[in-house]
Design a protein around this motif. Sequence first.
Motif, short mmCIF file in Angstrom:
data_model
loop_
_atom_site.label_atom_id
_atom_site.label_comp_id
_atom_site.label_asym_id
_atom_site.label_seq_id
_atom_site.Cartn_x
_atom_site.Cartn_y
_atom_site.Cartn_z
N ARG A 18 0.83 -1.22 0.00
CA ARG A 18 0.00 0.00 0.00
C ARG A 18 0.87 1.27 0.00
O ARG A 18 0.60 2.21 -0.75
CB ARG A 18 -0.95 0.00 1.19
N ARG A 19 1.92 1.27 0.84
CA ARG A 19 2.81 2.44 0.90
C ARG A 19 3.55 2.64 -0.43
O ARG A 19 3.68 3.77 -0.91
CB ARG A 19 3.81 2.30 2.04
N ALA A 22 1.16 4.00 -3.02
CA ALA A 22 0.85 5.40 -2.72
C ALA A 22 2.02 6.30 -3.12
O ALA A 22 1.82 7.40 -3.65
CB ALA A 22 0.53 5.57 -1.23
N THR A 27 -3.39 5.73 -5.19
CA THR A 27 -4.07 5.73 -3.90
C THR A 27 -5.56 5.48 -4.12
O THR A 27 -6.06 5.60 -5.24
CB THR A 27 -3.90 7.09 -3.17
#
Length: 154
Positions: A18-19, A22, A27
């Motif tokens: 996820r990071r 992003a 996102t």
Amino acid sequence: MDLALRRDPVRHARNTVRRHLAAVGLTADGGPVVKELIDAAALIAGELVSNACRHTLGPEAMRLTWDSTCLVLDIDDPSPLAPVLVPEDLRGERGGFGLQIVESLAEWWCVVPRVEGKTVRVCIGHPQLRVPLGPPSRYRSGSPSCPVMSRTPA
């Protein structure tokens, strides 16, 4: 990313995916299509790391790359044995669903043997950037992202 000494490698893998996404501008604010890609990538990463924890000495590393047709997720582990899709009648309370989840969300997946273990490689497609990938198949020989197959489809 090194996963070998992580306290909770499954959670760490999901959060790292996820990071990373992003950081490259993907996102959940990008709309439902992008959110679907992010959720699928995080879930697949968690399932593959969980499988490596359960069936091998544990995951060693995780890599994410974009090959213009899909997000490619690699999970390395020390076992030379390829993961096996558990037949539906043998899945249950003790598990057996992980690879089925991967197969249902991925464009394709395969196993690349290494000198000391293997890499499980998964292509997670982005529906709006999809390039024809051929007929759906668990294993797609000739893929530029997975040149070596460890077994053929059943």
